[in-house]
Design an enzyme around this catalytic site. Structure first.
Site, mmCIF file in Angstrom:
data_model
loop_
_atom_site.group_PDB
_atom_site.id
_atom_site.type_symbol
_atom_site.label_atom_id
_atom_site.label_comp_id
_atom_site.label_asym_id
_atom_site.label_seq_id
_atom_site.Cartn_x
_atom_site.Cartn_y
_atom_site.Cartn_z
ATOM 1 N N ARG A 42 6.459 -1.077 16.720
ATOM 2 C CA ARG A 42 6.455 -2.506 17.061
ATOM 3 C C ARG A 42 6.247 -2.656 18.555
ATOM 4 O O ARG A 42 7.008 -2.080 19.335
ATOM 5 C CB ARG A 42 7.813 -3.137 16.736
ATOM 6 C CG ARG A 42 8.029 -3.443 15.331
ATOM 7 C CD ARG A 42 9.094 -4.474 15.110
ATOM 8 N NE ARG A 42 10.316 -4.357 15.894
ATOM 9 C CZ ARG A 42 11.335 -5.180 15.795
ATOM 10 N NH1 ARG A 42 11.276 -6.198 14.950
ATOM 11 N NH2 ARG A 42 12.417 -5.013 16.501
ATOM 12 N N THR A 76 5.460 -8.359 21.754
ATOM 13 C CA THR A 76 4.934 -9.268 20.714
ATOM 14 C C THR A 76 5.608 -9.048 19.361
ATOM 15 O O THR A 76 5.490 -9.902 18.482
ATOM 16 C CB THR A 76 3.429 -9.023 20.519
ATOM 17 O OG1 THR A 76 3.254 -7.675 20.026
ATOM 18 C CG2 THR A 76 2.653 -9.172 21.818
ATOM 19 N N ASP A 101 18.765 0.264 16.258
ATOM 20 C CA ASP A 101 17.425 0.843 16.120
ATOM 21 C C ASP A 101 17.491 2.050 15.189
ATOM 22 O O ASP A 101 18.062 3.095 15.536
ATOM 23 C CB ASP A 101 16.894 1.250 17.514
ATOM 24 C CG ASP A 101 15.439 1.698 17.442
ATOM 25 O OD1 ASP A 101 15.143 2.613 16.640
ATOM 26 O OD2 ASP A 101 14.611 1.150 18.156
ATOM 27 N N ASP A 136 15.982 5.458 16.509
ATOM 28 C CA ASP A 136 16.821 6.100 17.532
ATOM 29 C C ASP A 136 18.094 6.679 16.925
ATOM 30 O O ASP A 136 18.530 7.770 17.288
ATOM 31 C CB ASP A 136 17.181 5.094 18.635
ATOM 32 C CG ASP A 136 16.013 4.808 19.554
ATOM 33 O OD1 ASP A 136 15.036 5.595 19.531
ATOM 34 O OD2 ASP A 136 16.069 3.813 20.291
#
Ligand code: PRP
Ligand code: URA
Length: 206
Positions: A101, A105, A197, A200
């Site tokens: 991603r 944006t 995340d 991660d």
């Protein structure tokens, strides 16, 4: 087309992976276990065909899965679900789609695609733990459909209304199997309450 799997084992494991103190070793194991349960649920309505089997005693009729399978994790975090799904579908061919991603944006950027042959004939499971804006899942399914695939199911660990709405609008034919459906996205595009995340936390990066 949204199926929320409210199994007690899933609820227990989701609570563990939400905990920010859960390290990547346990996180990885739990995501893999959740993926196995999702795979079980996602195959419940799959077609079987009759075959003849010679047992050591007699010939009898049995049933086997009617289609070949393809499993397609979206890199990186989808890799965390790959092994858990292959535990139940070890004969599946495995493709990979690399997307990240864009942090500004939130649009998906493709960097890698390798898909199994004859994907148009396969039952295809696309894997990604997080369905946030839905951009990554939708783009991955665009890529797979462009190769001819038609029988697609999407398996995720955490979804939210924004992602489900986007994916259902773009791919109304694709059922979504999720372990939990959270309340919303925050201003940075993270699912709330979510788990942070996923990539991660799976791989111990930041
Ligand atoms: C995460 C996640 C999904 C995507 C979901 O990947 O694994 O692929 O975000 O967000 P979306 O629904 O808004 O598209 P990320 O871009 O962080 O890349 P990574 O897996 O390489 O960490
Ligand atoms: N990607 C993640 O890994 N987590 C989120 O909450 C949203 C997108």
């Amino acid at each position: 087309m949204l199926k929320i799997i409210e199994h007690p084992l899933i609820q227990h494991k989701i609570s563990m992976i939400r905990d920010k103190e859960t390290g990547h070793k346990d996180f990885r194991q739990l995501v893999s276990e959740i993926a196995t349960i999702l795979c079980y649920e996602a195959t419940l309505d799959d077609k079987v065909k009759e075959i003849e089997i010679e047992t050591p005693i007699i010939t009898c009729k049995g049933k086997v899965l009617a289609k070949d399978y393809a499993v397609v994790p979206i890199l990186r975090a989808g890799l965390g679900m790959e092994e858990g799904v292959l535990r139940l579908l070890p004969m599946a061919a495995v493709g990979h789609i690399g997307l990240y991603r864009d942090p500004k944006t939130l649009m998906p950027v493709e960097y890698y695609t390798k898909l199994p042959s004859n994907i148009e004939e396969r039952q295809t499971f696309v894997l990604d733990p997080m369905l946030a804006t839905g951009g990554s899942a939708s783009e991955a399914i665009n890529i797979i459909k462009a190769k001819g695939a038609r029988n697609i199911k999407f398996l995720c660990v955490v979804s939210c209304p924004e992602g489900v709405e986007f994916l259902e609008k773009n791919h109304p034919d694709v059922p979504i199997y999720t372990a939990v459906h959270d309340s919303k996205l925050n201003e940075k595009g993270y699912i709330v309450p979510g788990l942070g995340d996923a990539g991660d936390r799976l791989f111990g990066t930041q």
